[in-house]
Design a protein around this motif. Sequence first.
Motif, PDB file in Angstrom:
ATOM      1  N   PRO A 193       0.817  -1.218   0.000  1.00 22.16           N
ATOM      2  CA  PRO A 193       0.000   0.000   0.000  1.00 22.16           C
ATOM      3  C   PRO A 193       0.850   1.266   0.000  1.00 22.16           C
ATOM      4  CG  PRO A 193       0.040  -0.985   2.190  1.00 22.16           C
ATOM      5  CD  PRO A 193       0.763  -1.937   1.291  1.00 22.16           C
ATOM      6  N   PRO A 194       0.277   2.387  -0.445  1.00 24.66           N
ATOM      7  CA  PRO A 194       1.030   3.657  -0.495  1.00 24.66           C
ATOM      8  C   PRO A 194       1.633   4.068   0.848  1.00 24.66           C
ATOM      9  CG  PRO A 194      -1.008   3.847  -1.750  1.00 24.66           C
ATOM     10  CD  PRO A 194      -1.069   2.521  -1.049  1.00 24.66           C
ATOM     11  N   ARG A 195       0.980   3.708   1.954  1.00 23.29           N
ATOM     12  CA  ARG A 195       1.485   4.126   3.275  1.00 23.29           C
ATOM     13  C   ARG A 195       2.831   3.474   3.634  1.00 23.29           C
ATOM     14  NH1 ARG A 195      -2.664   0.489   4.494  1.00 23.29           N
ATOM     15  NH2 ARG A 195      -1.983  -1.388   5.630  1.00 23.29           N
ATOM     16  N   SER A 196       3.272   2.517   2.817  1.00 22.77           N
ATOM     17  CA  SER A 196       4.556   1.856   3.069  1.00 22.77           C
ATOM     18  C   SER A 196       5.741   2.707   2.639  1.00 22.77           C
ATOM     19  CB  SER A 196       4.611   0.510   2.335  1.00 22.77           C
ATOM     20  OG  SER A 196       3.590  -0.351   2.791  1.00 22.77           O
ATOM     21  N   PHE A 197       5.457   3.890   2.052  1.00 23.61           N
ATOM     22  CA  PHE A 197       6.513   4.767   1.541  1.00 23.61           C
ATOM     23  C   PHE A 197       6.379   6.183   2.081  1.00 23.61           C
ATOM     24  CE2 PHE A 197       5.441   1.679  -1.771  1.00 23.61           C
ATOM     25  CZ  PHE A 197       6.671   1.215  -2.201  1.00 23.61           C
ATOM     26  N   ILE A 198       7.499   6.906   2.071  1.00 22.50           N
ATOM     27  CA  ILE A 198       7.454   8.366   2.159  1.00 22.50           C
ATOM     28  C   ILE A 198       8.229   8.920   0.970  1.00 22.50           C
ATOM     29  CG2 ILE A 198       7.054   8.734   4.614  1.00 22.50           C
ATOM     30  CD1 ILE A 198      10.067   9.066   5.004  1.00 22.50           C
ATOM     31  N   PRO A 199       7.666   9.901   0.261  1.00 27.07           N
ATOM     32  CA  PRO A 199       6.254  10.272   0.333  1.00 27.07           C
ATOM     33  C   PRO A 199       5.391   9.134  -0.228  1.00 27.07           C
ATOM     34  CG  PRO A 199       7.296  11.328  -1.562  1.00 27.07           C
ATOM     35  CD  PRO A 199       8.394  10.643  -0.807  1.00 27.07           C
ATOM     36  N   ALA A 200       4.121   9.080   0.204  1.00 30.10           N
ATOM     37  CA  ALA A 200       3.224   8.025  -0.275  1.00 30.10           C
ATOM     38  C   ALA A 200       2.904   8.244  -1.751  1.00 30.10           C
ATOM     39  CB  ALA A 200       1.938   8.027   0.547  1.00 30.10           C
ATOM     40  N   PRO A 201       3.147   7.240  -2.606  1.00 31.01           N
ATOM     41  CA  PRO A 201       2.822   7.399  -4.031  1.00 31.01           C
ATOM     42  C   PRO A 201       1.308   7.387  -4.236  1.00 31.01           C
ATOM     43  CG  PRO A 201       3.533   5.160  -3.591  1.00 31.01           C
ATOM     44  CD  PRO A 201       3.708   5.913  -2.310  1.00 31.01           C
ATOM     45  N   GLU A 202       0.894   7.804  -5.396  1.00 26.86           N
ATOM     46  CA  GLU A 202      -0.543   7.857  -5.696  1.00 26.86           C
ATOM     47  C   GLU A 202      -1.052   6.557  -6.306  1.00 26.86           C
ATOM     48  OE1 GLU A 202      -1.135  11.281  -8.145  1.00 26.86           O
ATOM     49  OE2 GLU A 202      -0.519  12.694  -6.578  1.00 26.86           O
ATOM     50  N   VAL A 203      -0.160   5.572  -6.427  1.00 26.36           N
ATOM     51  CA  VAL A 203      -0.543   4.307  -7.055  1.00 26.36           C
ATOM     52  C   VAL A 203      -0.306   3.144  -6.096  1.00 26.36           C
ATOM     53  CG1 VAL A 203      -0.051   5.137  -9.394  1.00 26.36           C
ATOM     54  CG2 VAL A 203       1.767   4.028  -8.071  1.00 26.36           C
ATOM     55  N   MET A 204      -0.993   2.039  -6.350  1.00 23.09           N
ATOM     56  CA  MET A 204      -0.751   0.810  -5.604  1.00 23.09           C
ATOM     57  C   MET A 204       0.476   0.124  -6.174  1.00 23.09           C
ATOM     58  SD  MET A 204      -2.625   0.007  -2.999  1.00 23.09           S
ATOM     59  CE  MET A 204      -2.401  -1.780  -2.901  1.00 23.09           C
ATOM     60  N   SER A 205       1.233  -0.501  -5.295  1.00 24.64           N
ATOM     61  CA  SER A 205       2.441  -1.203  -5.717  1.00 24.64           C
ATOM     62  C   SER A 205       2.318  -2.681  -5.365  1.00 24.64           C
ATOM     63  CB  SER A 205       3.672  -0.627  -5.006  1.00 24.64           C
ATOM     64  OG  SER A 205       3.728   0.771  -5.166  1.00 24.64           O
ATOM     65  N   VAL A 206       3.079  -3.499  -6.071  1.00 18.75           N
ATOM     66  CA  VAL A 206       3.149  -4.917  -5.738  1.00 18.75           C
ATOM     67  C   VAL A 206       4.594  -5.378  -5.898  1.00 18.75           C
ATOM     68  CG1 VAL A 206       0.791  -5.405  -6.508  1.00 18.75           C
ATOM     69  CG2 VAL A 206       2.681  -5.795  -8.075  1.00 18.75           C
ATOM     70  N   VAL A 207       4.898  -6.501  -5.269  1.00 20.36           N
ATOM     71  CA  VAL A 207       6.188  -7.150  -5.479  1.00 20.36           C
ATOM     72  C   VAL A 207       5.941  -8.323  -6.408  1.00 20.36           C
ATOM     73  CG1 VAL A 207       8.074  -8.426  -4.395  1.00 20.36           C
ATOM     74  CG2 VAL A 207       7.054  -6.451  -3.225  1.00 20.36           C
ATOM     75  N   ILE A 208       6.740  -8.401  -7.465  1.00 22.90           N
ATOM     76  CA  ILE A 208       6.615  -9.494  -8.422  1.00 22.90           C
ATOM     77  C   ILE A 208       7.912 -10.292  -8.425  1.00 22.90           C
ATOM     78  CG2 ILE A 208       7.329  -8.092 -10.425  1.00 22.90           C
ATOM     79  CD1 ILE A 208       5.128  -9.717 -11.989  1.00 22.90           C
ATOM     80  N   ALA A 209       7.776 -11.609  -8.362  1.00 24.63           N
ATOM     81  CA  ALA A 209       8.933 -12.500  -8.389  1.00 24.63           C
ATOM     82  C   ALA A 209       8.929 -13.244  -9.714  1.00 24.63           C
ATOM     83  CB  ALA A 209       8.876 -13.491  -7.230  1.00 24.63           C
ATOM     84  N   CYS A 210      10.026 -13.152 -10.437  1.00 23.26           N
ATOM     85  CA  CYS A 210      10.143 -13.801 -11.745  1.00 23.26           C
ATOM     86  C   CYS A 210      11.235 -14.872 -11.685  1.00 23.26           C
ATOM     87  CB  CYS A 210      10.497 -12.782 -12.819  1.00 23.26           C
ATOM     88  SG  CYS A 210       9.300 -11.442 -12.999  1.00 23.26           S
ATOM     89  N   LYS A 211      10.828 -16.107 -11.789  1.00 21.71           N
ATOM     90  CA  LYS A 211      11.796 -17.206 -11.859  1.00 21.71           C
ATOM     91  C   LYS A 211      12.285 -17.282 -13.301  1.00 21.71           C
ATOM     92  CE  LYS A 211      12.289 -22.203 -11.259  1.00 21.71           C
ATOM     93  NZ  LYS A 211      11.569 -23.477 -11.017  1.00 21.71           N
ATOM     94  N   VAL A 212      13.562 -17.043 -13.500  1.00 21.16           N
ATOM     95  CA  VAL A 212      14.103 -17.005 -14.865  1.00 21.16           C
ATOM     96  C   VAL A 212      14.200 -18.434 -15.409  1.00 21.16           C
ATOM     97  CG1 VAL A 212      16.028 -16.268 -16.322  1.00 21.16           C
ATOM     98  CG2 VAL A 212      15.351 -14.878 -14.354  1.00 21.16           C
TER      99      VAL A 212
END
Length: 292
Positions: A193-212
């Motif tokens: 969620p945006p609250r996980s950052f300063i400053p809070a971004p205006e977009v939702m973020s996700v962590v993506i894991a790519c197995k090569v």
Amino acid sequence: MEKQEKVVQPKIASREVTTHILKAFGLRMSKKLGQNFLIDAGIVQGIVDAAEIEPGEKVLEVGPGIGTLTQGLAEAGAQVTAVELDKKLPAVLAETLKAYPNVTIVPGDILKVNIPEIMGKGTFKVVANLPYYITTPIIMALLERHLPVERLVTMVQKEVAERMVAKPDSKTYGALSVAVQYYTEPEIVLNVPPRSFIPAPEVMSVVIACKVRETPAVQVQDEKMFFRVVKASFGQRRKTLSNALKGGGFPKEQVRDAMEKAGLNPTRRGETLSLEEFGRLSDAFTALGCSL
């Protein structure tokens, strides 16, 4: 001889510590570089877990910032090589990460750095928390170079991640979906969620894991032709595949013959093709002697 106690380092991933570091070094968040600082220790741990790090493994971190994620990787036992573009930050990192001998800071642009030289021989993992405007070019540059990367874990804008994992015949399926899935097996592992950052971004973020993948998802005769076909197929989404390919510079006769050779209906649209079908189509163009 008394056993020396390990000094517990304060977690950088907190609002208080991050704010203190920014003030102490007179840092201002750069809008130009798209900087948002992660202040959630749970998310840092989630990224480290997604990277599946074993002690002693080599990790290339792109964009360490003030060392928030670097600290988590170092404490997991990784041998971290962190490449930082912002010229002000290596001096900051030298201070915030001075307790971690398993971290090497490399000033420079990841798109220009000689990665085999800084990472040495053998496989490694890539972990990144990047400004969103540069995420996709960096991911693709790393994959296209066929580096010995085992796993790539990064924070991305939610809508970009959805495009990376999208399946054929969906609104989000496109050239990025095909490219990422050609090289890797991507999976969204964490919502941020945006609250996980300063400053809070205006977009939702996700962590993506790519197995090569050890070998690409489809075997093609000419990889450049494959990606040229993919790019052209999605270049004009509202058009039929046949018309999109013509609009992308493929000659009319070759489009007709290649689609017939690949067993594809010319009225289909690019977003309905699977990776295997794109592979058949690109090989058909190659067999017809189509030049890039």
